[in-house]
Design a protein around this motif. Structure first.
Motif, mmCIF file in Angstrom:
data_model
loop_
_atom_site.group_PDB
_atom_site.id
_atom_site.type_symbol
_atom_site.label_atom_id
_atom_site.label_comp_id
_atom_site.label_asym_id
_atom_site.label_seq_id
_atom_site.Cartn_x
_atom_site.Cartn_y
_atom_site.Cartn_z
ATOM 1 N N MET A 1 -117.602 44.461 30.130
ATOM 2 C CA MET A 1 -116.599 44.754 29.083
ATOM 3 C C MET A 1 -117.099 45.933 28.250
ATOM 4 S SD MET A 1 -113.871 43.461 27.227
ATOM 5 C CE MET A 1 -113.401 45.146 27.483
ATOM 6 N N LEU A 2 -116.414 47.034 28.323
ATOM 7 C CA LEU A 2 -116.899 48.258 27.681
ATOM 8 C C LEU A 2 -116.507 48.331 26.204
ATOM 9 C CD1 LEU A 2 -118.527 50.046 29.404
ATOM 10 C CD2 LEU A 2 -116.544 51.559 29.720
ATOM 11 N N ILE A 3 -115.257 48.049 25.942
ATOM 12 C CA ILE A 3 -114.760 48.190 24.563
ATOM 13 C C ILE A 3 -114.016 46.922 24.161
ATOM 14 C CG2 ILE A 3 -113.278 49.556 23.034
ATOM 15 C CD1 ILE A 3 -113.663 51.881 25.028
ATOM 16 N N GLN A 4 -114.361 46.389 23.038
ATOM 17 C CA GLN A 4 -113.706 45.156 22.583
ATOM 18 C C GLN A 4 -112.750 45.434 21.421
ATOM 19 O OE1 GLN A 4 -117.136 42.698 21.826
ATOM 20 N NE2 GLN A 4 -117.064 41.906 23.906
ATOM 21 N N LYS A 5 -111.925 44.422 21.128
ATOM 22 C CA LYS A 5 -110.953 44.601 20.041
ATOM 23 C C LYS A 5 -111.690 44.702 18.704
ATOM 24 C CE LYS A 5 -110.005 39.594 19.881
ATOM 25 N NZ LYS A 5 -111.331 39.230 20.205
ATOM 26 N N PRO A 6 -111.054 45.322 17.720
ATOM 27 C CA PRO A 6 -111.704 45.418 16.407
ATOM 28 C C PRO A 6 -111.923 44.031 15.792
ATOM 29 C CG PRO A 6 -109.774 46.859 16.530
ATOM 30 C CD PRO A 6 -109.744 45.994 17.753
ATOM 31 N N LYS A 7 -112.980 43.918 15.021
ATOM 32 C CA LYS A 7 -113.284 42.653 14.331
ATOM 33 C C LYS A 7 -112.095 42.204 13.470
ATOM 34 C CE LYS A 7 -116.944 41.485 11.322
ATOM 35 N NZ LYS A 7 -118.077 41.980 10.573
#
Ligand code: AMP
Length: 416
Positions: A1-7
């Motif tokens: 998983m390279l990029i996750q959703k914003p906190k």
């Protein structure tokens, strides 16, 4: 998983999207019964709109806004200010003397994320602009509570207060500050910070030491004019006549500066520290503050995620997803082409149908039909195409009848 959703944000996956749609539909029906009309405004507004209405010293404006383009614009942290802006900008006061409006949309606040507190969240809310009659206050509170009731939510506490006009509050705030001065050093850091800039909000503190100190503090209600007290008494009597259970909480002040007169909040113990499901109040000065004629108004906002947390805890039964009417099982390329074309024809006739999209075996297609809870299945292969004969199978009892392949899109799919 390279990029996750914003906190502090969340994805809404299909199952939850269906649940939300059910919630929205149910709430919209109630809003329609109460004769409210929907209003939509842009996702972002001029930052000055929020500064001017919510107030520069509030938590939301001072530290929680998502502002951009050199601070010129801000993602909406709430809807009352945008609705009033739209009311004025579109001269809605010319249309009807009282506007009963609702919204159902997302908000953005840069808060510390925790259970029930997100940085992007959904609210439905109402705004009634143009009446200062206390029956409106009662209607708005009754509406919010009816929504909860229709979802079977019973374990709630409704708190009501009246925080008076700006003038009435002025003397109180003076006395409150005088009283708190001797405790300044023992107050929580948050309350110390609020002492200068937003002392009214100290009443809202959840810190045990603050609560203890506040026990002997001046009481805002005693500073209200006879007129305001009478308004409050009338509201309380009407709510009692409506058999609404509530508590008067003289310390209930809300987080935005525009509130005047009636304030209310509905809390649930199921929610932990973020326990408010909905809250609101009058904002009789806001229309004028934003450049309109003096116009009284009242509204509230309800958090959809908080509502869902309570529903999940109470094991609320969401309706089942609508089942497939027909799954067309296909064998071979010719049959696959036939299946997809036929499915599209049937969908045009309002039947929910599925086909295989993975060139699977008959067995796995049947499994898929079962998983999708298809009511009927037809298997199409080269034989069926040639003979123009196929079997329509009802999955619940396995009953089969003969059908003509070229008439599949004309059937009514009701064996009885
Ligand atoms: P407010 O706009 O602050 O008066 O809040 C109204 C309602 O919106 C609250 O009672 C909550 O149900 C919901 N709410 C407010 N802030 C958040 C948040 N950060 N995350 C989720 N729900 C929220």
């Amino acid at each position: 998983m390279l990029i996750q959703k914003p906190k502090g944000t969340f994805d809404i996956l299909p199952e939850e999207a269906n649940q939300r749609q059910h919630i929205e539909k149910k709430i919209r029906k109630i809003l329609s019964n109460y004769n409210y009309d929907e209003i939509c405004t842009p996702t972002f507004e001029k930052t000055s709109l929020f500064k001017r209405s919510i107030g520069e010293e509030t938590d939301v404006v001072s530290k929680e806004m998502y502002s951009f383009n050199d601070d010129e614009f801000t993602l909406r942290p709430e809807m009352t200010a945008p609705v009033v802006r739209a009311y004025l900008e579109n001269s809605m006061y010319n249309e009807f003397p009282v506007q009963k409006l609702f919204y159902f949309t997302n908000m953005f606040r840069h808060e510390r994320p925790q259970a029930g507190r997100y940085r992007e969240f959904y609210q439905y809310g109402v705004e009634v602009i143009g009446s200062n009659d206390y029956t409106v206050d009662a209607e708005v509170i009754a509406l919010g509570l009816q929504v909860l009731k229709e979802f079977g939510i019973r374990d709630i506490v409704t708190k009501i207060n009246n925080i008076g006009t700006l003038q009435e509050r002025e003397l109180f705030i003076n006395d409150l500050k005088k009283y708190l001065t001797k405790y300044l050093k023992v107050l929580s850091l948050d309350s110390q910070r609020r002492f200068e800039k937003n002392p009214l909000r100290i009443l809202d503190s959840k810190e045990p030491t603050d609560i203890e100190i506040l026990e002997n503090a001046p009481v805002l209600y005693e500073y209200l004019s006879e007129e305001t007290k009478e308004f409050f008494t009338n509201l309380i009597e009407l709510l009692k006549e409506m058999r609404i259970r509530f508590e008067v909480d003289y310390k209930l002040v809300r987080g935005f500066d525009y509130y005047t007169s009636t304030t209310f909040e509905v809390i649930s113990d199921e929610l932990g520290s973020q326990n408010a499901i909905f809250g609101g109040g009058r904002y009789d000065m806001l229309v004028e503050q934003l450049g309109g004629k003096p116009t009284p108004a009242i509204g509230f906002a309800c958090g959809i995620e908080r509502l869902m947390i309570v529903l999940n805890k109470s094991k609320y039964q969401y309706p089942q997803k609508e089942r497939l009417k027909l799954y067309l099982v296909s064998i071979g390329e010719k049959a696959r082409r036939f299946a997809i074309k036929t499915a599209i024809e049937l969908r045009k006739k309002n039947f929910k149908c599925g086909t295989d999209l993975l060139v699977r075996s008959v067995k796995s297609q049947m499994k898929e039909a079962n998983r999708l809870n298809a009511e009927y299945v037809i298997v199409i292969g080269s034989e069926e195409l040639e003979s123009n004969e196929a079997r329509l199978k009802r999955m619940s009892d396995g009953i089969e009848i003969d059908v003509m392949v070229n008439k599949i899109n004309e059937l009514d799919y009701n064996i009885d």
